[in-house]
Scaffold this motif. Structure first.
Motif, PDB file in Angstrom:
ATOM      1  N   GLN A  19       0.843  -1.113   0.187  1.00  0.00           N
ATOM      2  CA  GLN A  19       0.054   0.009   0.005  1.00  0.00           C
ATOM      3  C   GLN A  19       0.763   1.208  -0.053  1.00  0.00           C
ATOM      4  O   GLN A  19       0.619   2.222  -0.510  1.00  0.00           O
ATOM      5  N   ALA A  20       2.026   1.362   0.783  1.00  0.00           N
ATOM      6  CA  ALA A  20       2.777   2.455   0.834  1.00  0.00           C
ATOM      7  C   ALA A  20       3.505   2.570  -0.464  1.00  0.00           C
ATOM      8  O   ALA A  20       3.629   3.701  -0.847  1.00  0.00           O
ATOM      9  N   LEU A  21       3.835   1.588  -1.131  1.00  0.00           N
ATOM     10  CA  LEU A  21       4.555   1.750  -2.643  1.00  0.00           C
ATOM     11  C   LEU A  21       3.348   2.042  -3.553  1.00  0.00           C
ATOM     12  O   LEU A  21       3.896   2.988  -4.230  1.00  0.00           O
ATOM     13  N   MET A  22       2.347   1.855  -3.501  1.00  0.00           N
ATOM     14  CA  MET A  22       1.410   2.212  -4.466  1.00  0.00           C
ATOM     15  C   MET A  22       0.958   3.568  -4.204  1.00  0.00           C
ATOM     16  O   MET A  22       0.648   4.238  -5.091  1.00  0.00           O
ATOM     17  N   ALA A  23       0.976   3.886  -2.914  1.00  0.00           N
ATOM     18  CA  ALA A  23       0.582   5.423  -2.594  1.00  0.00           C
ATOM     19  C   ALA A  23       1.647   6.416  -2.900  1.00  0.00           C
ATOM     20  O   ALA A  23       1.874   7.706  -2.462  1.00  0.00           O
ATOM     21  N   GLU A  24       2.936   5.942  -3.271  1.00  0.00           N
ATOM     22  CA  GLU A  24       4.331   6.598  -3.393  1.00  0.00           C
ATOM     23  C   GLU A  24       4.782   7.383  -2.031  1.00  0.00           C
ATOM     24  O   GLU A  24       5.409   8.107  -2.187  1.00  0.00           O
ATOM     25  N   LYS A  25       4.330   6.632  -1.013  1.00  0.00           N
ATOM     26  CA  LYS A  25       4.825   7.060   0.470  1.00  0.00           C
ATOM     27  C   LYS A  25       6.378   6.648   0.641  1.00  0.00           C
ATOM     28  O   LYS A  25       7.085   7.152   1.533  1.00  0.00           O
ATOM     29  N   ILE A  26       6.694   5.400   0.085  1.00  0.00           N
ATOM     30  CA  ILE A  26       8.119   4.778  -0.013  1.00  0.00           C
ATOM     31  C   ILE A  26       8.329   4.504  -1.485  1.00  0.00           C
ATOM     32  O   ILE A  26       7.354   4.365  -2.339  1.00  0.00           O
TER      33      ILE A  26
END
Length: 86
Positions: A19-26
């Motif tokens: 989820q963090a990858l898809m939201a470009e948070k990481i």
């Protein structure tokens, strides 16, 4: 062929990372760094291989190590040629 079992924690961490990858948070490079620091269980690492190309980062590091080795070899060769004047 054996079936790999993942713990609920492995799946939860994997889903959070995804989820963090898809939201470009990481970035995938961030995930690579976490993996190198040993922040994941083997099960989580196995799951992450489905969404992150760790081979790309391994290849980058291998190339950097090769370049460093070449520079060291050139330096040592220069020292041998120049002797105490290097």
């Amino acid at each position: 062929m054996s079936v790999q079992k993942y713990s609920p924690e492995d799946i939860q961490v994997f889903e959070g990372i995804h989820q963090a990858l898809m939201a470009e948070k990481i970035t995938s490079r961030d995930v690579w760094g976490m993996m190198k620091r040993g922040e994941f269980t083997p099960g989580t690492e196995d799951l992450l291989h489905d969404i992150v190309d760790f081979g790309h980062y391994r290849a980058e590091e291998a190339a950097a190590n090769d370049r460093a080795g070449e520079y060291l070899a050139q330096y040592m060769a220069q020292k041998q040629i120049m002797g105490p004047w290097a």
